[in-house]
Motif scaffolding. Structure first.
Motif, PDB file in Angstrom:
ATOM      1  N   ARG A  57      -7.151  41.085  27.857  1.00  0.00           N
ATOM      2  CA  ARG A  57      -6.413  40.800  26.630  1.00  0.00           C
ATOM      3  C   ARG A  57      -6.864  41.647  25.455  1.00  0.00           C
ATOM      4  N   ALA A  58      -8.014  42.340  25.596  1.00  0.00           N
ATOM      5  CA  ALA A  58      -8.524  43.212  24.536  1.00  0.00           C
ATOM      6  C   ALA A  58      -9.535  44.172  25.137  1.00  0.00           C
ATOM      7  N   VAL A  59      -9.693  45.313  24.465  1.00  0.00           N
ATOM      8  CA  VAL A  59     -10.689  46.305  24.867  1.00  0.00           C
ATOM      9  C   VAL A  59     -11.655  46.479  23.700  1.00  0.00           C
ATOM     10  N   VAL A  60     -12.941  46.457  24.010  1.00  0.00           N
ATOM     11  CA  VAL A  60     -13.980  46.733  23.024  1.00  0.00           C
ATOM     12  C   VAL A  60     -14.670  48.010  23.453  1.00  0.00           C
ATOM     13  N   ILE A  61     -14.786  48.963  22.526  1.00  0.00           N
ATOM     14  CA  ILE A  61     -15.474  50.225  22.805  1.00  0.00           C
ATOM     15  C   ILE A  61     -16.682  50.301  21.892  1.00  0.00           C
ATOM     16  N   THR A  62     -17.836  50.596  22.483  1.00  0.00           N
ATOM     17  CA  THR A  62     -19.072  50.698  21.720  1.00  0.00           C
ATOM     18  C   THR A  62     -19.889  51.872  22.246  1.00  0.00           C
ATOM     19  N   GLY A  63     -21.052  52.068  21.664  1.00  0.00           N
ATOM     20  CA  GLY A  63     -21.945  53.136  22.093  1.00  0.00           C
ATOM     21  C   GLY A  63     -23.269  52.579  22.567  1.00  0.00           C
ATOM     22  N   ALA A  64     -23.873  53.238  23.527  1.00  0.00           N
ATOM     23  CA  ALA A  64     -25.192  52.838  24.002  1.00  0.00           C
ATOM     24  C   ALA A  64     -26.255  53.327  23.020  1.00  0.00           C
ATOM     25  N   GLY A  65     -27.316  52.580  22.901  1.00  0.00           N
ATOM     26  CA  GLY A  65     -28.415  53.010  22.045  1.00  0.00           C
ATOM     27  C   GLY A  65     -28.142  52.769  20.574  1.00  0.00           C
ATOM     28  N   ARG A  66     -28.609  53.688  19.760  1.00  0.00           N
ATOM     29  CA  ARG A  66     -28.589  53.477  18.307  1.00  0.00           C
ATOM     30  C   ARG A  66     -27.388  54.057  17.581  1.00  0.00           C
ATOM     31  N   GLY A  67     -26.399  54.555  18.313  1.00  0.00           N
ATOM     32  CA  GLY A  67     -25.238  55.133  17.653  1.00  0.00           C
ATOM     33  C   GLY A  67     -23.947  54.840  18.379  1.00  0.00           C
ATOM     34  N   PHE A  68     -22.857  54.897  17.631  1.00  0.00           N
ATOM     35  CA  PHE A  68     -21.533  54.726  18.225  1.00  0.00           C
ATOM     36  C   PHE A  68     -21.088  56.047  18.845  1.00  0.00           C
ATOM     37  N   CYS A  69     -20.897  57.074  18.013  1.00  0.00           N
ATOM     38  CA  CYS A  69     -20.495  58.393  18.504  1.00  0.00           C
ATOM     39  C   CYS A  69     -20.700  59.421  17.398  1.00  0.00           C
ATOM     40  N   ALA A  70     -21.475  60.433  17.680  1.00  0.00           N
ATOM     41  CA  ALA A  70     -21.782  61.473  16.692  1.00  0.00           C
ATOM     42  C   ALA A  70     -20.737  62.579  16.655  1.00  0.00           C
ATOM     43  N   GLY A  71     -19.590  62.378  17.300  1.00  0.00           N
ATOM     44  CA  GLY A  71     -18.534  63.388  17.280  1.00  0.00           C
ATOM     45  C   GLY A  71     -18.560  64.264  18.516  1.00  0.00           C
ATOM     46  N   GLN A  72     -18.142  65.499  18.356  1.00  0.00           N
ATOM     47  CA  GLN A  72     -18.077  66.456  19.461  1.00  0.00           C
ATOM     48  C   GLN A  72     -19.477  66.899  19.879  1.00  0.00           C
ATOM     49  N   ASP A  73     -19.677  67.032  21.187  1.00  0.00           N
ATOM     50  CA  ASP A  73     -20.900  67.637  21.683  1.00  0.00           C
ATOM     51  C   ASP A  73     -20.658  69.141  21.764  1.00  0.00           C
ATOM     52  N   LEU A  74     -21.153  69.842  20.785  1.00  0.00           N
ATOM     53  CA  LEU A  74     -20.913  71.290  20.718  1.00  0.00           C
ATOM     54  C   LEU A  74     -21.717  72.069  21.748  1.00  0.00           C
ATOM     55  N   ASN A  75     -22.592  71.384  22.487  1.00  0.00           N
ATOM     56  CA  ASN A  75     -23.311  72.030  23.583  1.00  0.00           C
ATOM     57  C   ASN A  75     -22.537  71.982  24.892  1.00  0.00           C
TER      58      ASN A  75
END
Length: 133
Positions: A57-75
């Motif tokens: 009935r719902a989707v929850v999106i989160t991040g592991a550890g101390r952050g949600f998402c720092a954006g693009q991985d430029l590596n």
């Protein structure tokens, strides 16, 4: 979950169902869960799977550890592509944002830390954002 259940702790995305809630966790804590091509390609499929499951009935999106998402991985070499920002947006960001916006059930961003760049934009395209201090 139609074979897309990812519970291997080494996966870049973890997926579990708790009652009527599908929890998707970005699982790259050492890189503050920054987006890679693999995440951009897999996350919409996980959302499709949740949308097709009548019990969810719902989707929850989160991040592991101390952050949600720092954006693009430029590596990530796939993220660099030709250096054409517009092409990157069309290939990666737009399809994910459109999948979130067309979900038949609410998508909630559980922002548990830093949300920068594409990570902040992704959180803001969700139906609801719940943020930690």
């Amino acid at each position: 979950m139609n074979g897309l259940h990812m519970s291997d702790e080494t996966s870049t995305l973890l997926c579990a169902t708790h009652g009527a809630v599908r929890l998707i966790t970005l699982n790259r804590p050492a890189a503050l869960n920054s987006f890679t091509a693999e995440i951009y390609e897999t996350l919409p499929r996980l959302l499709d799977d949740a949308a097709g499951d009548a019990a969810v009935r719902a989707v929850v999106i989160t991040g592991a550890g101390r952050g949600f998402c720092a954006g693009q991985d430029l590596n990530d070499p796939a993220m660099l592509g030709t250096g054409d920002v517009g092409a990157g947006i069309e290939r990666f960001i737009r399809p994910l944002a459109m999948r979130v916006r067309t979900m038949p059930i609410p998508v909630i961003a559980a922002v548990n830390g830093v949300a920068a760049g594409a990570g902040a934009n992704f959180a803001l395209c969700c139906d609801f954002v719940v943020a930690a201090r």
